[in-house]
Design an enzyme around this catalytic site. Structure first.
Site, PDB file in Angstrom:
ATOM      1  CB  ILE A  39       8.950  -0.788  -0.575  1.00  0.00           C
ATOM      2  CG1 ILE A  39       9.303  -0.635  -2.054  1.00  0.00           C
ATOM      3  CG2 ILE A  39      10.123  -1.261   0.262  1.00  0.00           C
ATOM      4  CD1 ILE A  39      10.306   0.496  -2.322  1.00  0.00           C
ATOM      5  CD  GLU A  40       3.922  -7.364  -1.847  1.00  0.00           C
ATOM      6  OE1 GLU A  40       3.583  -8.504  -2.208  1.00  0.00           O
ATOM      7  OE2 GLU A  40       3.213  -6.639  -1.121  1.00  0.00           O
ATOM      8  CB  VAL A  41       7.666  -7.559  -5.812  1.00  0.00           C
ATOM      9  CG1 VAL A  41       8.321  -8.333  -6.960  1.00  0.00           C
ATOM     10  CG2 VAL A  41       7.068  -8.547  -4.828  1.00  0.00           C
ATOM     11  CG  HIS A  98       1.517  -1.972   0.199  1.00  0.00           C
ATOM     12  ND1 HIS A  98       0.863  -3.131   0.536  1.00  0.00           N
ATOM     13  CD2 HIS A  98       2.589  -2.364  -0.551  1.00  0.00           C
ATOM     14  CE1 HIS A  98       1.504  -4.174   0.024  1.00  0.00           C
ATOM     15  NE2 HIS A  98       2.557  -3.726  -0.665  1.00  0.00           N
ATOM     16  CG  LEU A 115       2.806  -6.823  -6.160  1.00  0.00           C
ATOM     17  CD1 LEU A 115       1.825  -6.598  -7.297  1.00  0.00           C
ATOM     18  CD2 LEU A 115       3.482  -8.179  -6.278  1.00  0.00           C
TER      19      LEU A 115
END
Length: 268
Positions: free
Chosen positions: A161-163, A117, A120
């Protein structure tokens, strides 16, 4: 059961990288998993307990299934390794891990497919300023790329891959062998990820900007709750006015047996 699809392997997903975008949901129940299967969703993130439910693979035979939990719920690298073996034995196709690169490497060294991850990371959001986008400056974007490189070196198969700005996510996805799963990071990645509760409109609180609502289950739940209260109230009223139970709800004794019973208890 959807017999027209076979469950993809790691090799299959790697071969699809850059060719088409896959779909991914976070599902929490057997019913949601079955719906994802029938709707043609490719990948699901699931609670570990759901994968261990013996009904799960009957409901979702072709879903690439990735159990995951926050790193502090599982523990140390040794705990993660034991947990990952348990998940793999229970038919996990990969496991999610937001713990250290060393922990990810321990699992990858044992041929456990691991999804990391970046961007974010909710469980580590204090380091990046809370619930907000990450990678909006050149320096912070380079830090995300560095994290991806660390995941590569640790042996991860992919990463959520977040925000992250769409330009950053696309540039990174083009430059990594990892299978990149976008949550609010645009179409330049390999899969698009949403939570089923957001898709279904179950979320009554803050709705993330990257989510999209397709149904209004919250209103339906409100309607059903009102129906529960009404039904229970009608039951109370029926009992109070002696409308329940009716004759059709009870069993009667044969008259001869009843007389014999009454004779005996009267003699006592």
């Amino acid at each position: 059961m959807n017999m027209s699809r076979t469950r993809p392997t790691i090799a299959d997903l790697r071969a699809m990288k850059g060719k088409r975008q896959l779909t991914m949901l976070r599902v929490m129940t057997i019913e949601e998993a079955e719906a994802a299967e029938q709707a043609g969703i490719d990948i699901v993130s699931i609670p570990p307990d759901l994968l261990l439910d013996p009904r799960y693979r009957d409901a979702a035979p072709s879903l690439f299934s990735m159990p995951g939990d926050n790193f502090y719920e599982i523990g140390t690298a040794d705990d993660f390794l034991r947990w990952a073996f348990k998940m793999y034995k229970a038919s996990a196709d990969a496991v999610y891990c937001s713990a250290s690169y060393a922990t990810i490497k321990r699992m990858a060294d044992e041929a456990i497919p691991v999804i990391g991850h970046v961007g974010l990371i909710p469980s580590r959001r204090t380091w990046t300023g809370g619930w907000k986008a990450v990678g909006k400056t050149a320096e912070s974007a380079l830090e995300i790329l560095a994290a991806v490189r660390h995941l590569e070196a640790a042996g991860a198969f992919g990463a959520e891959i977040e925000v992250v700005p769409v330009e950053v996510a696309a540039a990174i996805s083009e430059r990594t062998s990892l299978f990149m799963i976008s949550m609010g990071a645009g179409r330049g990645c390999d899969a698009q990820y949403l939570f089923a509760e957001d898709v279904l409109g179950q979320n009554r609180g803050h709705m993330p900007r990257h989510s999209k609502v397709y149904r209004n289950f919250a209103a339906e739940f409100d309607r059903l709750q009102a129906e529960r209260v009404a039904a229970f109230g009608e039951f109370v009223a029926d009992v109070e006015r002696k409308a329940f139970p009716e004759d059709r709800h009870v069993v009667h004794m044969d008259l001869a047996q009843l007389r014999a019973f009454m004779d005996r208890i009267e003699k006592q």
